[in-house]
Design a protein around this motif. Structure first.
Motif, short mmCIF file in Angstrom:
data_model
loop_
_atom_site.label_atom_id
_atom_site.label_comp_id
_atom_site.label_asym_id
_atom_site.label_seq_id
_atom_site.Cartn_x
_atom_site.Cartn_y
_atom_site.Cartn_z
N ARG A 1 39.85 -7.81 -0.51
CA ARG A 1 38.51 -7.84 -1.10
C ARG A 1 38.59 -7.79 -2.63
O ARG A 1 37.89 -8.51 -3.32
CB ARG A 1 37.68 -6.68 -0.57
CG ARG A 1 36.24 -6.72 -1.02
CD ARG A 1 35.41 -5.65 -0.31
NE ARG A 1 34.01 -5.82 -0.57
CZ ARG A 1 33.38 -5.33 -1.62
NH1 ARG A 1 34.06 -4.61 -2.50
NH2 ARG A 1 32.09 -5.54 -1.81
N GLN B 1 34.78 -13.98 5.02
CA GLN B 1 35.77 -13.80 6.08
C GLN B 1 36.25 -12.36 6.15
O GLN B 1 36.44 -11.82 7.25
CB GLN B 1 36.96 -14.73 5.84
CG GLN B 1 36.68 -16.18 6.10
CD GLN B 1 37.89 -17.06 5.83
OE1 GLN B 1 38.92 -16.60 5.33
NE2 GLN B 1 37.77 -18.34 6.16
N ILE B 2 36.43 -11.72 5.01
CA ILE B 2 36.90 -10.34 4.98
C ILE B 2 35.87 -9.41 5.62
O ILE B 2 36.21 -8.48 6.35
CB ILE B 2 37.23 -9.91 3.53
CG1 ILE B 2 38.50 -10.62 3.06
CG2 ILE B 2 37.38 -8.41 3.42
CD1 ILE B 2 38.75 -10.50 1.58
N GLU C 1 40.02 -7.96 7.11
CA GLU C 1 41.32 -8.17 6.44
C GLU C 1 41.33 -7.49 5.08
O GLU C 1 40.30 -7.09 4.55
CB GLU C 1 41.58 -9.66 6.25
CG GLU C 1 41.85 -10.43 7.51
CD GLU C 1 42.02 -11.90 7.26
OE1 GLU C 1 42.97 -12.47 7.81
OE2 GLU C 1 41.21 -12.49 6.54
N GLN C 2 42.51 -7.40 4.51
CA GLN C 2 42.69 -6.91 3.15
C GLN C 2 42.39 -8.04 2.17
O GLN C 2 42.35 -9.19 2.55
CB GLN C 2 44.14 -6.45 2.95
CG GLN C 2 44.56 -5.31 3.84
CD GLN C 2 43.88 -4.02 3.48
OE1 GLN C 2 43.69 -3.72 2.30
NE2 GLN C 2 43.50 -3.26 4.48
N ASN D 1 52.11 -1.24 5.65
CA ASN D 1 50.77 -1.80 5.86
C ASN D 1 50.88 -2.99 6.80
O ASN D 1 51.55 -3.96 6.52
CB ASN D 1 50.18 -2.23 4.52
CG ASN D 1 48.74 -2.66 4.63
OD1 ASN D 1 48.16 -2.61 5.72
ND2 ASN D 1 48.16 -3.08 3.54
N THR D 2 50.20 -2.89 7.95
CA THR D 2 50.32 -3.96 8.93
C THR D 2 49.15 -4.93 8.86
O THR D 2 49.18 -5.95 9.53
CB THR D 2 50.39 -3.37 10.35
OG1 THR D 2 49.23 -2.56 10.58
CG2 THR D 2 51.64 -2.53 10.52
N GLN D 3 48.12 -4.63 8.07
CA GLN D 3 47.01 -5.56 7.96
C GLN D 3 47.39 -6.67 7.00
O GLN D 3 48.03 -6.44 5.99
CB GLN D 3 45.76 -4.86 7.44
CG GLN D 3 45.12 -3.96 8.46
CD GLN D 3 43.80 -3.43 7.96
OE1 GLN D 3 43.61 -3.26 6.77
NE2 GLN D 3 42.89 -3.18 8.88
N LYS D 4 46.94 -7.88 7.33
CA LYS D 4 47.30 -9.01 6.46
C LYS D 4 46.20 -9.23 5.42
O LYS D 4 45.05 -8.85 5.61
CB LYS D 4 47.54 -10.26 7.27
CG LYS D 4 46.33 -10.86 7.94
CD LYS D 4 46.72 -12.14 8.64
CE LYS D 4 45.48 -12.97 8.86
NZ LYS D 4 45.77 -14.32 9.27
N THR D 5 46.59 -9.85 4.34
CA THR D 5 45.68 -10.16 3.24
C THR D 5 45.09 -11.54 3.46
O THR D 5 45.79 -12.47 3.85
CB THR D 5 46.44 -10.11 1.90
OG1 THR D 5 47.04 -8.83 1.77
CG2 THR D 5 45.50 -10.35 0.74
N ASN D 6 43.81 -11.68 3.20
CA ASN D 6 43.13 -12.95 3.37
C ASN D 6 43.73 -13.98 2.41
O ASN D 6 43.84 -13.73 1.21
CB ASN D 6 41.64 -12.76 3.10
CG ASN D 6 40.84 -13.99 3.41
OD1 ASN D 6 40.89 -14.97 2.69
ND2 ASN D 6 40.11 -13.94 4.51
N THR E 1 36.29 -10.13 9.50
CA THR E 1 37.57 -9.83 10.15
C THR E 1 38.15 -8.48 9.76
O THR E 1 39.03 -7.97 10.46
CB THR E 1 38.62 -10.90 9.81
OG1 THR E 1 38.86 -10.90 8.40
CG2 THR E 1 38.15 -12.27 10.25
#
Length: 107
Positions: free
Chosen positions: A68, A59-60, A65-66, A27-32, A63
């Motif tokens: 939620r 923000q999620i 991002e992961q 997983n290349t998406q970053k977590t908020n 953007t």
């Protein structure tokens, strides 16, 4: 020509792609970060969890991002903590008021 007595070496250049459950791409998406802070702080300071949870959800949404689920969990636990804190505060005010009205306060 090759020597027939020499064992043949396997060809690693055309190795098949691994199959099964362990071949998933990372997983290349970053977590908020605020979502993580919301969940962690929910167990200590509920108001911080609620504030950071709402900011994280905003923000999620912007953007993508992961995190939620982490933000929602922080919000739920934070709001439960706030409600329990208010109930405990009201209970103690009632106990102090009852003790003061009955004259059982010893200074």
């Amino acid at each position: 020509m090759t020597d027939p007595n020499t064992p043949q070496q396997p060809d690693y250049s055309a190795a098949p792609a691994p199959s099964g459950q362990y071949a998933a791409a990372p997983n290349t998406q970053k977590t908020n970060v605020l979502a993580i802070i919301s969940l962690v702080s929910a167990f200590f300071i509920s108001l911080v969890a609620v504030i950071t949870g709402h900011i994280a959800l905003s923000q999620i949404k912007k953007t993508g991002e992961q995190g939620r689920g982490l933000a929602i969990a922080g919000l739920v636990i934070g709001y439960i903590g706030l409600v329990v804190g208010v109930i405990v505060f009201i209970f103690w005010i009632a106990v102090i008021g009852f003790a003061a009205s009955s004259g059982n306060l010893n200074y």
